[in-house]
Design a protein around this motif. Structure first.
Motif, PDB file in Angstrom:
ATOM      1  N   PHE A   1       0.872  -1.166   0.000  1.00  0.00           N
ATOM      2  CA  PHE A   1       0.000   0.000   0.000  1.00  0.00           C
ATOM      3  C   PHE A   1       0.909   1.216   0.000  1.00  0.00           C
ATOM      4  N   MET A   2       0.760   2.084  -0.986  1.00  0.00           N
ATOM      5  CA  MET A   2       1.605   3.279  -1.072  1.00  0.00           C
ATOM      6  C   MET A   2       0.764   4.532  -0.868  1.00  0.00           C
ATOM      7  N   ASP A   3       1.160   5.326   0.107  1.00  0.00           N
ATOM      8  CA  ASP A   3       0.545   6.631   0.382  1.00  0.00           C
ATOM      9  C   ASP A   3       1.398   7.681  -0.321  1.00  0.00           C
ATOM     10  N   VAL A   4       0.841   8.332  -1.336  1.00  0.00           N
ATOM     11  CA  VAL A   4       1.551   9.381  -2.070  1.00  0.00           C
ATOM     12  C   VAL A   4       1.048  10.714  -1.517  1.00  0.00           C
TER      13      VAL A   4
ATOM     14  N   GLU B   1       7.104  15.110  -3.849  1.00  0.00           N
ATOM     15  CA  GLU B   1       7.974  16.238  -4.184  1.00  0.00           C
ATOM     16  C   GLU B   1       9.416  16.007  -3.754  1.00  0.00           C
ATOM     17  N   THR B   2       9.748  14.775  -3.442  1.00  0.00           N
ATOM     18  CA  THR B   2      11.110  14.481  -3.021  1.00  0.00           C
ATOM     19  C   THR B   2      12.090  14.880  -4.121  1.00  0.00           C
ATOM     20  N   ARG B   3      13.281  15.243  -3.726  1.00  0.00           N
ATOM     21  CA  ARG B   3      14.325  15.604  -4.690  1.00  0.00           C
ATOM     22  C   ARG B   3      15.250  14.420  -4.967  1.00  0.00           C
ATOM     23  N   ASP B   4      14.988  13.295  -4.324  1.00  0.00           N
ATOM     24  CA  ASP B   4      15.814  12.105  -4.497  1.00  0.00           C
ATOM     25  C   ASP B   4      15.672  11.545  -5.909  1.00  0.00           C
TER      26      ASP B   4
ATOM     27  N   GLN C   1       8.985  12.736 -11.013  1.00  0.00           N
ATOM     28  CA  GLN C   1       8.566  11.967 -12.183  1.00  0.00           C
ATOM     29  C   GLN C   1       7.946  10.620 -11.792  1.00  0.00           C
ATOM     30  N   PHE C   2       8.484   9.994 -10.758  1.00  0.00           N
ATOM     31  CA  PHE C   2       7.951   8.701 -10.348  1.00  0.00           C
ATOM     32  C   PHE C   2       6.509   8.838  -9.853  1.00  0.00           C
ATOM     33  N   ALA C   3       6.226   9.893  -9.100  1.00  0.00           N
ATOM     34  CA  ALA C   3       4.853  10.123  -8.635  1.00  0.00           C
ATOM     35  C   ALA C   3       3.925  10.297  -9.828  1.00  0.00           C
ATOM     36  N   ALA C   4       4.384  11.033 -10.839  1.00  0.00           N
ATOM     37  CA  ALA C   4       3.569  11.249 -12.033  1.00  0.00           C
ATOM     38  C   ALA C   4       3.287   9.931 -12.757  1.00  0.00           C
ATOM     39  N   VAL C   5       4.279   9.048 -12.824  1.00  0.00           N
ATOM     40  CA  VAL C   5       4.093   7.753 -13.489  1.00  0.00           C
ATOM     41  C   VAL C   5       3.125   6.883 -12.690  1.00  0.00           C
ATOM     42  N   VAL C   6       3.364   6.756 -11.387  1.00  0.00           N
ATOM     43  CA  VAL C   6       2.532   5.892 -10.547  1.00  0.00           C
ATOM     44  C   VAL C   6       1.081   6.363 -10.525  1.00  0.00           C
ATOM     45  N   LEU C   7       0.890   7.692 -10.524  1.00  0.00           N
ATOM     46  CA  LEU C   7      -0.473   8.246 -10.470  1.00  0.00           C
ATOM     47  C   LEU C   7      -1.024   8.551 -11.860  1.00  0.00           C
TER      48      LEU C   7
END
Length: 184
Positions: free
Chosen positions: A53-56, A93-96, A117-123
């Protein structure tokens, strides 16, 4: 809510680095949910398969903080999540830099509120917070859910996906037979 299969995530075990952080304290006390990094969750899935379960979330999201305080810190919700999922928090919004499945994901947006970018892909570019992603044991099937959920609204979803009911029954039908474990 839409069930989404993302084949991009075929080799979820390729995560590296410390891109995902453990949850900070929610409200006045520690979080009742045992939050893992994605690396820990994927590793644990190898030993004992379980959904992730991922909380974004974002640091500025007020409803994310309310979700932490009221829903994730509800003892019944937290106990069910800890038993049936590997819960992960991801700051959108992580910079990692994240290296995943042979691809590099970064946040090249403006400092402070740039979207990773990863948040954009996952969502699937539906940037809304809080957002939740249910990831099956194979890390191939993803279901996105968005918006604040009270414990009594959120609990049926946790059971629905943990019990794989989405494979055999429509959610509205499932609700007709769902028995809450929340105290009255």
């Amino acid at each position: 809510m839409k069930r989404i299969t993302i084949l991009l995530f075929v080799s979820a075990v390729a995560f590296a680095g410390t891109s995902f952080r453990k949850a900070e304290k929610a409200g006045e006390g520690e979080s009742l949910v045992k939050w893992y990094t994605i690396e820990e969750a994927v590793k644990l899935c190898k030993k004992e398969p379980r959904k992730i379960f991922m909380d974004v979330y974002t640091g500025w999201c007020g409803w994310c903080k309310v979700m932490d305080k009221n829903t994730f810190n509800n003892p019944t919700i937290a106990a069910y999540m800890n038993k049936n999922y590997y819960p992960v928090k991801f700051d959108a919004e992580t910079r990692d830099t994240i290296n995943f499945n042979g691809q590099k994901f970064i946040n090249d947006g403006p400092p402070g509120r740039g979207t990773h970018q990863f948040a954009a892909v996952v969502l699937q570019n539906r940037m809304s917070y809080p957002s939740f992603v249910f990831i099956d044991e194979t890390q191939l099937n993803f279901t996105i859910m968005q918006g604040y959920q009270k414990p009594e609204e959120f609990e049926p979803y946790l059971h629905y996906y943990a019990e794989n009911k989405q494979k055999t029954v429509d959610y509205q039908e499932y609700l007709k037979t769902f028995k809450s474990e929340l105290p009255k």
